[in-house]
Design a protein around this motif. Structure first.
Motif, PDB file in Angstrom:
ATOM      1  N   LYS A  20      30.358  46.538  37.774  1.00  0.00           N
ATOM      2  CA  LYS A  20      31.095  47.395  36.848  1.00  0.00           C
ATOM      3  C   LYS A  20      30.769  47.010  35.392  1.00  0.00           C
ATOM      4  O   LYS A  20      30.156  45.962  35.148  1.00  0.00           O
ATOM      5  N   TYR A  60      35.765  57.923  43.012  1.00  0.00           N
ATOM      6  CA  TYR A  60      37.126  57.410  43.217  1.00  0.00           C
ATOM      7  C   TYR A  60      38.128  58.511  43.563  1.00  0.00           C
ATOM      8  O   TYR A  60      39.318  58.371  43.300  1.00  0.00           O
ATOM      9  N   LEU A  63      41.588  58.028  45.033  1.00  0.00           N
ATOM     10  CA  LEU A  63      42.607  57.334  44.235  1.00  0.00           C
ATOM     11  C   LEU A  63      43.189  58.216  43.136  1.00  0.00           C
ATOM     12  O   LEU A  63      43.937  57.751  42.286  1.00  0.00           O
ATOM     13  N   PHE A  68      46.968  54.281  38.029  1.00  0.00           N
ATOM     14  CA  PHE A  68      45.888  53.609  37.306  1.00  0.00           C
ATOM     15  C   PHE A  68      44.599  54.425  37.260  1.00  0.00           C
ATOM     16  O   PHE A  68      43.616  54.008  36.632  1.00  0.00           O
ATOM     17  N   LEU A  72      41.098  53.726  35.309  1.00  0.00           N
ATOM     18  CA  LEU A  72      39.959  53.348  36.159  1.00  0.00           C
ATOM     19  C   LEU A  72      38.712  54.163  35.788  1.00  0.00           C
ATOM     20  O   LEU A  72      37.612  53.613  35.657  1.00  0.00           O
ATOM     21  N   TYR A  75      37.413  52.954  32.490  1.00  0.00           N
ATOM     22  CA  TYR A  75      36.762  51.640  32.686  1.00  0.00           C
ATOM     23  C   TYR A  75      35.352  51.809  33.243  1.00  0.00           C
ATOM     24  O   TYR A  75      34.375  51.274  32.683  1.00  0.00           O
ATOM     25  N   ARG A  96      32.204  42.875  51.459  1.00  0.00           N
ATOM     26  CA  ARG A  96      33.605  42.861  50.994  1.00  0.00           C
ATOM     27  C   ARG A  96      34.141  41.425  50.959  1.00  0.00           C
ATOM     28  O   ARG A  96      34.919  41.060  50.079  1.00  0.00           O
ATOM     29  N   THR A 102      40.889  42.576  45.910  1.00  0.00           N
ATOM     30  CA  THR A 102      40.907  43.489  44.752  1.00  0.00           C
ATOM     31  C   THR A 102      41.471  42.803  43.504  1.00  0.00           C
ATOM     32  O   THR A 102      40.940  42.955  42.412  1.00  0.00           O
ATOM     33  N   ARG A 113      34.819  37.845  42.899  1.00  0.00           N
ATOM     34  CA  ARG A 113      36.019  38.050  42.066  1.00  0.00           C
ATOM     35  C   ARG A 113      36.813  36.755  41.910  1.00  0.00           C
ATOM     36  O   ARG A 113      37.390  36.490  40.849  1.00  0.00           O
ATOM     37  N   THR A 120      42.768  42.749  38.050  1.00  0.00           N
ATOM     38  CA  THR A 120      42.382  43.880  38.916  1.00  0.00           C
ATOM     39  C   THR A 120      41.643  44.947  38.118  1.00  0.00           C
ATOM     40  O   THR A 120      40.675  45.530  38.608  1.00  0.00           O
ATOM     41  N   GLY A 121      42.087  45.182  36.908  1.00  0.00           N
ATOM     42  CA  GLY A 121      41.470  46.203  36.049  1.00  0.00           C
ATOM     43  C   GLY A 121      40.127  45.787  35.448  1.00  0.00           C
ATOM     44  O   GLY A 121      39.488  46.567  34.740  1.00  0.00           O
ATOM     45  N   ASN A 123      37.657  43.750  37.538  1.00  0.00           N
ATOM     46  CA  ASN A 123      37.272  42.916  38.698  1.00  0.00           C
ATOM     47  C   ASN A 123      35.783  42.962  39.033  1.00  0.00           C
ATOM     48  O   ASN A 123      35.371  42.683  40.151  1.00  0.00           O
TER      49      ASN A 123
HETATM   50  N1  UDP Z   1      42.501  49.250  40.521  1.00  0.00           N
HETATM   51  C1  UDP Z   1      43.315  49.056  39.410  1.00  0.00           C
HETATM   52  N2  UDP Z   1      44.650  48.803  39.619  1.00  0.00           N
HETATM   53  C2  UDP Z   1      45.197  48.727  40.858  1.00  0.00           C
HETATM   54  C3  UDP Z   1      44.372  48.916  41.978  1.00  0.00           C
HETATM   55  C4  UDP Z   1      43.024  49.183  41.773  1.00  0.00           C
HETATM   56  O1  UDP Z   1      42.845  49.116  38.287  1.00  0.00           O
HETATM   57  O2  UDP Z   1      46.415  48.478  40.988  1.00  0.00           O
HETATM   58  C5  UDP Z   1      41.062  49.511  40.321  1.00  0.00           C
HETATM   59  C6  UDP Z   1      40.206  48.267  40.550  1.00  0.00           C
HETATM   60  O3  UDP Z   1      39.105  48.319  39.631  1.00  0.00           O
HETATM   61  C7  UDP Z   1      39.731  48.460  41.971  1.00  0.00           C
HETATM   62  C8  UDP Z   1      39.524  49.972  42.000  1.00  0.00           C
HETATM   63  O4  UDP Z   1      40.611  50.487  41.252  1.00  0.00           O
HETATM   64  O5  UDP Z   1      38.560  47.717  42.253  1.00  0.00           O
HETATM   65  C9  UDP Z   1      39.504  50.600  43.376  1.00  0.00           C
HETATM   66  O6  UDP Z   1      40.671  50.231  44.064  1.00  0.00           O
HETATM   67  P1  UDP Z   1      40.605  49.793  45.582  1.00  0.00           P
HETATM   68  O7  UDP Z   1      41.994  49.697  46.091  1.00  0.00           O
HETATM   69  O8  UDP Z   1      39.659  50.697  46.319  1.00  0.00           O
HETATM   70  O9  UDP Z   1      40.023  48.297  45.505  1.00  0.00           O
HETATM   71  P2  UDP Z   1      38.589  47.694  45.922  1.00  0.00           P
HETATM   72  O10 UDP Z   1      38.098  48.454  47.124  1.00  0.00           O
HETATM   73  O11 UDP Z   1      37.684  47.842  44.722  1.00  0.00           O
HETATM   74  O12 UDP Z   1      38.847  46.242  46.216  1.00  0.00           O
END
Ligand code: UDP
Ligand code: MG
Length: 160
Positions: A20, A60, A63, A68, A72, A75, A96, A102, A113, A120-121, A123
């Protein structure tokens, strides 16, 4: 015969991994690619890319109802990302694990990570969450001509 052998191998999957914008800005590109490379997965596609808003939204789309989501999309489009397609037996779940949880504060030390991020924002990396999404995301981010089918010289030393 090796390409046929690899293609026929049971459990071969592909996954979309993306560094990212924070990972790129923080100079972590080499470090992150290196973790997948050293593990022994096969790199099929790689590019530095400025993601348009529409593509981020499609990527995405599951989502889009989350609070968020607007942040996202901002970002992911805030600077160049590094797009990668990796192939291997069990690569989706394994990648993974290499990436970690996450929320980087909950990610185990030793994961990308867990070692390299705190929020999380921010990562630093994305990885597909299923083989189906691996196919979907690679098709979304890459043209067919950007993907290479090849057998690395190390193949017989990696798998018996
Ligand atoms: N994200 C965020 N806040 C949250 C959850 C997710 O900003 O509370 C962002 C974060 O960048 C994350 C992406 O949204 O990697 C996608 O979310 P997902 O649940 O699919 O997580 P991932 O698969 O990336 O672990
Ligand atoms: Mg996800």
């Amino acid at each position: 015969f090796l390409p046929r052998l690899v293609a026929a191998m049971e459990g071969v999957e592909e996954t979309y991994i993306m560094i990212k914008p924070d990972g790129v800005q923080r100079g972590l590109v080499g470090e992150i690619i290196s973790r997948f490379e050293k593990k022994g997965f096969l790199l099929k596609g790689l590019k530095l890319f400025q993601c348009p808003k529409e593509l981020a939204e499609e990527h995405y789309k599951d989502l889009k109802d989350k609070s968020f989501y607007p942040k996202l999309i901002g970002y992911i489009t805030s600077g160049p990302v590094v797009c990668m397609a990796w192939e291997g037996v069990g690569v989706v779940a394994s990648a993974r694990k290499l990436i970690g949880a996450t929320n980087p504060l909950q990610a185990e030390p030793g994961t990308i990570r867990g070692d390299l991020a705190v929020q999380t924002g921010r990562n630093v990396v994305h990885g597909s969450d299923s083989p189906e999404n691996g196919h979907r995301e690679i098709a979304l981010w890459f043209k067919e001509s950007e993907l290479c089918q090849w057998v690395p010289a190390q193949a017989p030393w990696l798998m018996e």
